[in-house]
Design an enzyme around this catalytic site. Structure first.
Site, PDB file in Angstrom:
ATOM      1  N   GLN A   1      65.574 -72.132 -51.903  1.00  0.00           N
ATOM      2  CA  GLN A   1      64.207 -71.916 -51.444  1.00  0.00           C
ATOM      3  C   GLN A   1      63.173 -71.935 -52.576  1.00  0.00           C
ATOM      4  OE1 GLN A   1      65.729 -68.418 -48.859  1.00  0.00           O
ATOM      5  NE2 GLN A   1      63.981 -69.180 -47.725  1.00  0.00           N
TER       6      GLN A   1
ATOM      7  N   HIS B   1      73.949 -68.492 -50.511  1.00  0.00           N
ATOM      8  CA  HIS B   1      72.794 -68.215 -49.656  1.00  0.00           C
ATOM      9  C   HIS B   1      72.414 -69.502 -48.902  1.00  0.00           C
ATOM     10  CE1 HIS B   1      69.107 -65.474 -49.075  1.00  0.00           C
ATOM     11  NE2 HIS B   1      68.903 -66.538 -48.299  1.00  0.00           N
TER      12      HIS B   1
ATOM     13  N   ASN C   1      75.267 -64.597 -47.801  1.00  0.00           N
ATOM     14  CA  ASN C   1      74.041 -64.123 -47.170  1.00  0.00           C
ATOM     15  C   ASN C   1      74.065 -64.372 -45.669  1.00  0.00           C
ATOM     16  OD1 ASN C   1      71.108 -63.225 -47.438  1.00  0.00           O
ATOM     17  ND2 ASN C   1      70.898 -65.150 -46.319  1.00  0.00           N
ATOM     18  N   GLU C   2      73.926 -63.320 -44.905  1.00  0.00           N
ATOM     19  CA  GLU C   2      73.756 -63.410 -43.440  1.00  0.00           C
ATOM     20  C   GLU C   2      74.709 -64.384 -42.754  1.00  0.00           C
ATOM     21  OE1 GLU C   2      69.662 -64.149 -42.543  1.00  0.00           O
ATOM     22  OE2 GLU C   2      69.011 -62.204 -43.290  1.00  0.00           O
TER      23      GLU C   2
HETATM   24  C1  BGC Z   1      67.035 -65.224 -45.101  1.00  0.00           C
HETATM   25  C2  BGC Z   1      66.010 -65.830 -46.031  1.00  0.00           C
HETATM   26  C3  BGC Z   1      64.756 -66.167 -45.239  1.00  0.00           C
HETATM   27  C4  BGC Z   1      64.197 -64.881 -44.661  1.00  0.00           C
HETATM   28  C5  BGC Z   1      62.883 -65.033 -43.930  1.00  0.00           C
HETATM   29  C6  BGC Z   1      66.460 -64.259 -44.101  1.00  0.00           C
HETATM   30  O1  BGC Z   1      67.093 -64.458 -42.876  1.00  0.00           O
HETATM   31  O2  BGC Z   1      68.081 -64.647 -45.838  1.00  0.00           O
HETATM   32  O3  BGC Z   1      66.575 -66.930 -46.662  1.00  0.00           O
HETATM   33  O4  BGC Z   1      63.806 -66.860 -45.975  1.00  0.00           O
HETATM   34  O5  BGC Z   1      65.129 -64.360 -43.768  1.00  0.00           O
HETATM   35  O6  BGC Z   1      62.992 -65.820 -42.800  1.00  0.00           O
END
Ligand code: BGC
Length: 454
Positions: free
Chosen positions: A56, A150, A194-195
């Site tokens: 990002q 990520h 991540n998530e």
């Molecule tokens: C993610 C980020 C994203 C942020 C805002 C999260 O779900 O880890 O990468 O930019 O939310 O949308």
């Protein structure tokens, strides 16, 4: 970087606060700068930080799977990531932003596609690059919180089936092992994935069914186009619709990655970060509890089994209707609907709810690895930061061990499918010159960090 951009004084903070007040935005109260003296003190050593992710902000992640997805036709991105924030070269400017805000921690991701550009081929130069960055953070008194994966993976990984590939957990663990052996000594906290369940959670939520129904069709077509472009049978990224099929491999990857990082350095706090929507009942008979269980239950088990902490990332509260009731469909992703945003920013308690819920379910310490607000109107962020931190403090008071708070995001950046339009940053980035400029909300955050209280 223009030094003037990163300097504040109390007057700047007060002027910003006064502007927000004068704007008289409905439902907003005065920022902390004008509020009563701070009373809620955070624990000693509390980590105050901000978050970003490599794809990002770094720019030109040409070896990543998403770069392929951006360049096929038809594709699903609003615009190209291109140079992004050019953080790959301008990380010193990013550190200057962190210092100006007074952060003592920074969460970022090391990019697998740079470190292992071809399967089994590891780049020493790239590992050295991240080592230099980590050393510079330490030098600045900022603890590096490092995410190993990520969203973006190497293109060869996606062409081999991504997380649908049964070998994927071992491939991820090998990368974690190589990176951790070289970087773990200076890292403060490690996050594996991540998530990994965000796609699952959003596809379970009734309000977003229609949205994902449409998006998934487009994703199927785009992923098939990427496979053709790569000359592979398939191409599977984190955005692929089959998140259910990917989940067992993602879980195994977290466990194996966790073991690899801990083998490199046993005392390094390591965990997975989860996206927690705060599901609440809309009316009587709401199945929100079942939904929570379906969305989070299995992942919380894995995260607790293989984790020193749980990373909580909360952006919204969603009310779940009971039988017979119908709520409007979820607005277009992510947060571009103004009316919905108005609702969201009145709900800083969402973070407290998810932090308490995850701790209750797992008994683990909590690390808020992301939380923030998408808005072009920074006065809302000035309001939001103290409000959400008061709520977080209440959770700490209620007995939840919280390791720290990482605001998303340090700087405006490439918001995935939505491109650069959504703004989450404490600082803006000029799209032509890449100059970073602190927003007034950064002054509000800085004041809280300095006082270690809100
Ligand atoms: C993610 C980020 C994203 C942020 C805002 C999260 O779900 O880890 O990468 O930019 O939310 O949308």
């Amino acid at each position: 970087m223009d030094d003037r951009n990163t300097r504040f004084d109390r007057r700047t903070a007060l002027t910003a606060a006064a502007t927000a007040l004068a704007a008289g935005t409905v439902g907003l109260t005065a920022p902390a700068a004008l509020a009563a003296p701070a009373v809620r003190r955070f624990p000693k050593g509390f980590r105050w930080g901000a978050s970003t992710a490599g794809y990002q902000i770094e720019g030109n992640s040409v070896n990543a799977d998403l770069w392929v997805m951006e360049h096929v036709k038809p594709q699903t991105f609003a615009e190209l990531s291109g140079d992004a924030d050019d953080s790959y070269h301008r990380w010193r400017e990013d550190i200057a932003v962190m210092k100006a805000i007074g952060l003592n921690a920074y969460r970022f991701s090391i990019e697998w596609s740079r470190i292992e550009p071809e399967r089994g081929e590891f780049s020493q130069a790239q590992l050295d690059y991240y080592r230099r960055f980590i050393a510079a953070l330490r030098e600045a008194g900022i603890e590096p919180v490092v995410t190993f994966y990520h969203v973006a993976a190497p293109r060869w990984f996606a062409a081999a089936g991504g997380w649908l590939n049964p070998e994927s957990p071992d491939l991820f663990a090998r990368y974690c092992d190589r990176a951790a052996r070289q970087l773990a000594a200076e890292i403060g906290v490690a996050c594996t994935i991540n998530e990994p369940q965000v796609g699952l959670t959003y596809r379970i939520m009734p309000q977003s069914q229609a949205y994902f129904g449409k998006l998934d069709e487009a994703q199927q077509v785009a992923h098939a186009a990427a496979a053709r472009a790569m000359g592979s049978d398939r191409f599977v990224t984190m955005n692929h619709p089959d998140i259910k099929g990917m989940t067992p491999q993602l879980m195994a990857a977290h466990e194996k990655g966790f073991a690899a990082i801990k083998a490199a350095r046993g005392d390094l706090p390591t965990g997975v970060t989860l996206n927690l929507v705060d599901f609440q009942p809309a009316n009587e008979g709401s199945p929100y509890g079942e939904l929570r269980k379906a969305a989070y239950g299995p992942w919380l088990e894995v995260a607790a089994r293989a984790g020193d902490f749980i990373g909580v990332q909360t952006y919204r509260q969603v009310r779940i209707p009971g039988a017979g009731a119908k709520l409007p469909d979820f607005p277009d992703m992510p947060y571009v609907d103004r009316a919905h945003l108005e609702e969201l920013i009145k709900q800083p308690e969402a973070l407290r709810n998810t932090v308490e819920y995850v701790h209750k379910e797992t008994g683990k310490p909590i690390f808020v690895t992301e939380n923030g607000l998408e808005t072009p109107d920074d006065r809302r962020r000035e309001w939001y930061i103290p409000q959400v931190l008061k709520q977080l403090h209440d959770a700490i008071d209620a007995g939840v061990p919280v390791m720290g708070y990482m605001h998303w995001s340090l700087i405006d950046n490439f918001e995935w499918l939505q491109g650069f339009k959504p703004q989450f940053g404490l600082a803006s980035v000029d799209r032509k010159t890449f100059a970073r400029k602190l927003k007034p909300s950064a002054a509000v955050y800085r004041q809280i960090i300095r006082a270690n209280a809100v």
